[in-house]
Design an enzyme around this catalytic site. Sequence first.
Site, PDB file in Angstrom:
ATOM      1  CE  LYS B  78      -4.032   2.148   2.622  1.00 10.69           C
ATOM      2  NZ  LYS B  78      -5.010   1.847   3.577  1.00 10.69           N
ATOM      3  CB  SER B 158      -7.973   3.835   2.712  1.00  9.05           C
ATOM      4  OG  SER B 158      -7.335   3.179   3.503  1.00  9.05           O
ATOM      5  CB  SER B 182      -8.790   1.377   5.899  1.00 10.08           C
ATOM      6  OG  SER B 182      -9.361   2.588   5.626  1.00 10.08           O
TER       7      SER B 182
END
Lengths: 95, 491
Positions: B78, B158, B182
């Site tokens: 990420k 997210s 998330s």
Amino acid sequence: MSVDEHTVRRVARLARIAVEDHEVTKLKGELDAILAFVEELSALDVESVEPMTSVIPASARLREDVVDDGENPEAVLMNAPSREADFYVVPKVVE
Amino acid sequence: MTELCDLTFAEARKLLLERDFSAVELTQAYLDAMEAARGLNAYVLETPEIALERARASDERIAKGEAGPLEGLPLGVKDLYCTEGVRTTACSRILGDFTPPYESFVSAKMRADGAVMLGKLNNDEFAMGSSNETSAFGVVINPWRRKGSDAALVAGGSSGGSSAAVAARICLGATATDTGGSIRQPAAFTGTVGVKPTYGRCSRWGIVAFASSLDQAGPIARDVRDAAILMRSMAGYDKRDSTSVDRPVPDYEAAVGRSVRGLKIGVPKEYRVDGMPAEIERLWAEGAEQLKAAGAEIVEVSLPHTRYALPAYYIVAPAEASSNLARYDGVRYGARVNGRDVTEMYERTRAQGFGPEVRRRVMIGAYVLSAGYYDAYYVRAQKVRTLIKRDFETVFADGVDAILTPATPSAAFGVGEMANASPVEMYLNDVFTVTVNMAGLPGVAVPAGLSAEGLPLALQLIGRPFDEETLFSAGAVIEDASGRFSPERWW
């Protein structure tokens, strides 16, 4: 709870975010919606409740008071948008 | 070579060690698959040279019998994780081309265990969002589509890049972060497994901060076993994160397949929210039946302050974000917009660098922390947090081992579908996940079925602090009973 336009500008200033005049009304609406949403909390009696400071039992850890990192200005400055020698450059602060 | 990408972590690990194929071959198969899947926008930066170089090193270690636990296994990272020498932006314009000279503790551990980094994965800007639509790099497209439709759906957020990449098999597993849901919500939207560990289990060092008392790193993987393998590598003590917890990391993989006989699983009545779709309610009941059939005891429990978790979260998280994001001032790194004086430079830099959602949250945070409002908002929210945590403590003290809930109130929605909704409607995506962050507990999202429209739906298991193992055991029961779900390839 709702905010007025003056408050929107004050908060933007606190947050150091430039806000154009035409954005103020929209931002006011958005902040009002969020503040109305969190308003639900006022229904709770929290008088005798301790505010949370840590979700896990933790105490501050102590360590030796010695320098164990540093002396690497290149690594620190390599991402600076503007630099001179080993300094960051910013617009003049003092007249 | 696409079939190489169909192997799970556990399968690929075994075949790599048996020298069925090399780490370079496996990595190249993923690089090819990534290229073919660029339309999903899951990666914001591909790092093929780094990947192949690390794969070659992995092959050498495997040949010498020195393979680490993740040796040669291709991962996506990420973009919130700082990666040494590789651009890290948190998908915000304000970070520009920031290139950290250091590696986050968690990704460094995985690298030391032999993992191969394929690239950086898309996410909502500073992890603020539930649909990946706030990313400066644009929305991630979910590899899943509704039956008979080609409408683009979001992959959640997210960690939308992480979830989409794992579901589309363009990485074997991915790192992610979870502040209010998330990891679990995007996992639920893509039929993947997402683990939000206990607060303090994984170091936050080198991960771009959003709300420091809530942020946790964790994996998204194709199945429960893979998630457990990744967790073991990600967890561990780090002296540079003052909230990192110094306790042994268990062999999570050993918990997969362990019996749940005799475990007490709580079903909280407050999670039966108004307007919950019937298919979510059915999924939840089936999950309870599956655990019961495996020998667990199902009990109804009460978590009375559940409804206050989301409003309290939207005070605590923006407050911490406004403080954390104060560092983006255009001086030390990232983009700068000049001004007549230093204050105008700050204000212009931040106005242009932050997207609308980030700006909104930073301003809310500044408001609730400002003089005269601090007690009414911030302190009150932290008191509510104490009550939420106490709810869980009471249930666990009554002998409940884990709690079963739905992971999300709906299946994945369409790109742009929420464009005209108020910010608060988007926040409701996290209604089932946010309590876990507020209380610092571990939670996993496990795929448990498909909606009538053919989209994945998931259940969430919430555990006692540091008892991720029970979640892996119970999650594996649901996974075994429900089956596994992967999207039909259209991209």
